[in-house]
Design a protein around this motif. Structure first.
Motif, PDB file in Angstrom:
ATOM      1  N   PRO A 291       0.685  -1.967  -0.126  1.00 13.17           N
ATOM      2  CA  PRO A 291      -0.125  -0.001   0.223  1.00 13.17           C
ATOM      3  C   PRO A 291       0.914   1.292  -0.214  1.00 13.17           C
ATOM      4  O   PRO A 291       1.490   1.712   0.830  1.00 13.17           O
ATOM      5  CB  PRO A 291      -1.128  -0.190   0.992  1.00 13.17           C
ATOM      6  CG  PRO A 291      -0.563  -0.970   1.469  1.00 13.17           C
ATOM      7  CD  PRO A 291       0.799  -2.010   0.970  1.00 13.17           C
ATOM      8  N   ILE A 292       0.528   2.083  -0.990  1.00 10.27           N
ATOM      9  CA  ILE A 292       1.000   4.004  -0.815  1.00 10.27           C
ATOM     10  C   ILE A 292      -0.138   4.535  -0.510  1.00 10.27           C
ATOM     11  O   ILE A 292      -0.888   4.387  -0.714  1.00 10.27           O
ATOM     12  CB  ILE A 292       1.547   3.813  -2.489  1.00 10.27           C
ATOM     13  CG1 ILE A 292       2.983   3.034  -2.864  1.00 10.27           C
ATOM     14  CG2 ILE A 292       2.109   5.444  -2.566  1.00 10.27           C
ATOM     15  CD1 ILE A 292       2.081   2.948  -4.385  1.00 10.27           C
ATOM     16  N   LYS A 293       0.860   5.603   0.815  1.00  9.19           N
ATOM     17  CA  LYS A 293      -0.445   6.364   1.036  1.00  9.19           C
ATOM     18  C   LYS A 293       0.362   7.487   0.993  1.00  9.19           C
ATOM     19  O   LYS A 293       1.275   7.958   0.923  1.00  9.19           O
ATOM     20  CB  LYS A 293       0.126   5.741   2.884  1.00  9.19           C
ATOM     21  CG  LYS A 293      -0.314   4.528   3.495  1.00  9.19           C
ATOM     22  CD  LYS A 293       0.348   4.583   4.917  1.00  9.19           C
ATOM     23  CE  LYS A 293       1.932   4.622   5.284  1.00  9.19           C
ATOM     24  NZ  LYS A 293       2.044   4.422   6.498  1.00  9.19           N
ATOM     25  N   GLY A 304      -3.387   8.841 -13.480  1.00  6.72           N
ATOM     26  CA  GLY A 304      -2.647   9.116 -15.220  1.00  6.72           C
ATOM     27  C   GLY A 304      -2.196   8.180 -15.177  1.00  6.72           C
ATOM     28  O   GLY A 304      -2.007   6.826 -14.519  1.00  6.72           O
ATOM     29  N   TYR A 305      -1.671   8.391 -16.548  1.00  7.64           N
ATOM     30  CA  TYR A 305      -0.467   6.992 -16.782  1.00  7.64           C
ATOM     31  C   TYR A 305       0.193   7.652 -17.948  1.00  7.64           C
ATOM     32  O   TYR A 305      -0.448   8.473 -18.901  1.00  7.64           O
ATOM     33  CB  TYR A 305      -0.762   5.241 -17.177  1.00  7.64           C
ATOM     34  CG  TYR A 305       0.120   4.820 -18.399  1.00  7.64           C
ATOM     35  CD1 TYR A 305       0.997   3.776 -17.187  1.00  7.64           C
ATOM     36  CD2 TYR A 305       0.181   4.471 -19.306  1.00  7.64           C
ATOM     37  CE1 TYR A 305       1.897   3.157 -17.635  1.00  7.64           C
ATOM     38  CE2 TYR A 305       1.932   4.240 -19.489  1.00  7.64           C
ATOM     39  CZ  TYR A 305       1.722   2.465 -19.103  1.00  7.64           C
ATOM     40  OH  TYR A 305       3.295   1.892 -19.377  1.00  7.64           O
ATOM     41  N   THR A 306       1.623   7.462 -17.632  1.00  3.53           N
ATOM     42  CA  THR A 306       2.488   8.588 -19.055  1.00  3.53           C
ATOM     43  C   THR A 306       3.887   7.081 -19.258  1.00  3.53           C
ATOM     44  O   THR A 306       3.987   6.470 -17.911  1.00  3.53           O
ATOM     45  CB  THR A 306       3.414   9.742 -18.354  1.00  3.53           C
ATOM     46  OG1 THR A 306       4.344   9.329 -17.806  1.00  3.53           O
ATOM     47  CG2 THR A 306       2.256  10.566 -18.156  1.00  3.53           C
ATOM     48  N   LYS A 330      -1.470  -0.373  -9.294  1.00  2.00           N
ATOM     49  CA  LYS A 330      -2.996  -0.424  -9.699  1.00  2.00           C
ATOM     50  C   LYS A 330      -2.784   1.614  -8.726  1.00  2.00           C
ATOM     51  O   LYS A 330      -2.606   1.570  -7.613  1.00  2.00           O
ATOM     52  CB  LYS A 330      -3.449  -0.715  -8.584  1.00  2.00           C
ATOM     53  CG  LYS A 330      -5.374  -1.386  -8.723  1.00  2.00           C
ATOM     54  CD  LYS A 330      -5.521  -2.056  -7.894  1.00  2.00           C
ATOM     55  CE  LYS A 330      -6.873  -1.809  -8.210  1.00  2.00           C
ATOM     56  NZ  LYS A 330      -7.825  -3.262  -7.741  1.00  2.00           N
ATOM     57  N   ILE A 331      -3.642   2.537  -9.276  1.00  2.00           N
ATOM     58  CA  ILE A 331      -4.388   4.320  -8.718  1.00  2.00           C
ATOM     59  C   ILE A 331      -5.881   3.120  -8.133  1.00  2.00           C
ATOM     60  O   ILE A 331      -7.103   2.962  -8.444  1.00  2.00           O
ATOM     61  CB  ILE A 331      -4.794   4.655  -9.739  1.00  2.00           C
ATOM     62  CG1 ILE A 331      -3.899   4.861 -10.011  1.00  2.00           C
ATOM     63  CG2 ILE A 331      -5.305   6.155  -9.009  1.00  2.00           C
ATOM     64  CD1 ILE A 331      -3.393   5.316 -11.878  1.00  2.00           C
ATOM     65  N   LYS A 347      -1.329   0.821  -4.784  1.00  2.00           N
ATOM     66  CA  LYS A 347      -0.068  -0.093  -4.626  1.00  2.00           C
ATOM     67  C   LYS A 347       1.380  -0.018  -5.906  1.00  2.00           C
ATOM     68  O   LYS A 347       1.349   0.065  -6.213  1.00  2.00           O
ATOM     69  CB  LYS A 347      -1.091  -1.283  -5.130  1.00  2.00           C
ATOM     70  CG  LYS A 347      -2.392  -1.767  -4.340  1.00  2.00           C
ATOM     71  CD  LYS A 347      -2.255  -2.069  -2.346  1.00  2.00           C
ATOM     72  CE  LYS A 347      -3.453  -2.035  -1.989  1.00  2.00           C
ATOM     73  NZ  LYS A 347      -3.981  -3.604  -2.405  1.00  2.00           N
ATOM     74  N   VAL A 348       2.116  -0.083  -5.159  1.00  2.00           N
ATOM     75  CA  VAL A 348       3.489  -0.272  -5.070  1.00  2.00           C
ATOM     76  C   VAL A 348       3.129  -1.099  -6.943  1.00  2.00           C
ATOM     77  O   VAL A 348       2.702  -2.675  -6.462  1.00  2.00           O
ATOM     78  CB  VAL A 348       4.273  -1.029  -4.956  1.00  2.00           C
ATOM     79  CG1 VAL A 348       6.115  -1.202  -5.161  1.00  2.00           C
ATOM     80  CG2 VAL A 348       4.840   0.534  -2.853  1.00  2.00           C
TER      81      VAL A 348
END
Length: 412
Positions: A291-293, A304-306, A330-331, A347-348
């Motif tokens: 998990p990313i906080k 988004g995505y690049t 995952k966003i 998520k990482v």
């Protein structure tokens, strides 16, 4: 006459010897008593006991249907009777349960115990009338002090003290704003005064609360004391020995307990593009899916995505500060969504230009990307003077106790 007496003595002696030998040769019969087992309010010896575990797809109804109910009770009637006291739809796969069956009547169900966790359980009793009891095992609280020098990591050191991972995360939350756990070093020190819960004074359940603690890094002690400023405050905040709040506007890192794989740099060799270029972020390596906080409250400015950043989230915290999180697998938020500090936003992963799973954490101040690890970030509002005097009186004995503690190295 003399010969007659000798004969009688001989016969008596011979008979006595044979009698002793016969007594010696007779085997002793030892009757072993069945140990009495008492738990969950039942004497297990009085029933035929079946232990099982909730499986995926199980319902309260099909569990009851495994054995006959007394007095021609129907499963539907039982479910209707207990639904207000026992949320039968919330039983979870993996949870254990116990069936108590009548020994005389062929396997008639007498009671069922659903075990929620090591303390909480529910009894559905069919013996007299259908009754439901939500119960707790009796527990005791024991006060304990742990003081140690860091060896390896905080988790490893606490593990040697016999404390579970829950305390590691609790300390991480307490010091999330003041200690960068990626920078802790061997021989840094800490001390904790805590309360632990036990079942029957012997079975360890976990940490109930932390009364006080300090973390010493490079000779600098950071004290933490939990305190409520008002009775209606649900959770305590943590303050230092001077009444200064430990909470700041930003967390030290977007992850818990994972290593920095690349720091903010004006010139870094890019492992994918194979050339030197500026790295305007801090890379935290972690397993895929970690998990990313978000490090501070704010509004999601963009997701988004690049090709370079992969899946990313950018959060605006104020007119001065913004943060960005790159390479997500995952966003979990959307544009315009308000997020709170510590909320999981993704998520990482290793999307975009990445050689392995990590999050690249970027930090803006007044529109310029800067290194947050070198930045003095704003703290929470200080405790006002009306509360400070009471607070200092409250922590005085705890502070004295912490100051008297000597940190030790745990033996292997």
């Amino acid at each position: 006459m003399r010969y007659l007496v000798l004969a009688i003595l001989f016969v008596t002696f011979f008979t006595a010897c044979n009698s002793k030998e016969e007594k010696k040769e007779q085997p002793k019969v030892v009757v072993k008593k069945e140990p009495i087992i008492k738990e969950y309010g039942f004497i297990f010896n009085d029933f035929k006991v079946v232990r099982d575990t909730i499986r995926s797809g199980d319902t309260f109804g099909n569990i009851l249907a495994k054995y006959p109910l007394k007095d021609s009770l129907r499963v539907y009637d039982v479910t209707e009777k207990v639904k207000d006291s026992f949320k039968v739809r919330r039983i979870k796969a993996g949870k254990p349960y116990i069936m108590f069956l009548d020994k005389k009547k062929p396997n008639t169900l007498q009671a069922l115990v659903y075990i929620e966790d090591r303390i909480n359980y529910t009894v559905v009793d069919f013996r007299d009338s259908i009754a439901v009891f939500n119960k707790k095992k009796p527990t005791t609280i024991k006060r304990r002090i742990i003081a140690a020098e860091i060896e390896g990591s905080l988790a490893e050191t606490l593990g040697k003290a016999g404390v579970g991972a829950a305390l590691v995360h609790k300390l991480a939350n307490i010091y999330a704003y003041t200690v960068d756990f990626f920078k802790i070093q061997k021989e840094d020190k800490f001390a904790i005064i805590l309360n632990e819960r036990f079942i029957d004074d012997s079975v360890y359940v976990g940490v109930e609360s932390v009364e006080a603690s300090y973390f010493e890094h490079k000779g600098n002690k950071i004290f933490a004391f939990p305190y409520k400023l008002s009775e209606d405050q649900k959770y305590e905040d943590y303050y230092d020995e001077n009444g200064k709040g430990l909470k700041s506007m930003f967390l030290k890192a977007p992850l818990d307990f994972f290593r920095i794989s690349s720091r903010f740099s004006g010139r870094r060799f890019h492992p994918v593009q194979m050339r030197f270029k500026a790295h305007n972020g801090t890379d935290y390596a972690a397993p895929h899916g970690t998990p990313i906080k978000t490090t501070a409250s704010g509004v999601v400015e963009r997701t988004g995505y690049t090709a370079g950043n992969g899946n990313f989230v950018k959060v605006r915290h104020s007119s001065t500060y913004a943060t960005q999180y790159l390479h997500m697998s995952k966003i979990l938020v959307r544009n315009g969504q308000r997020v709170s500090q510590g909320q999981v936003i993704g998520k990482v992963g290793s999307t975009g230009l990445a050689t392995g799973p990590h999050v690249c954490y970027r930090f803006w101040k007044n529109g310029v990307q800067v290194d947050p690890l070198r930045l003095k970030l704003p703290n929470a509002e200080p405790m006002n003077e009306s509360h400070k005097q009471k607070y200092l009186q409250h922590i005085a004995p705890l502070k004295k106790e912490l100051d008297s503690i000597t940190a030790v190295k745990f033996k292997e």
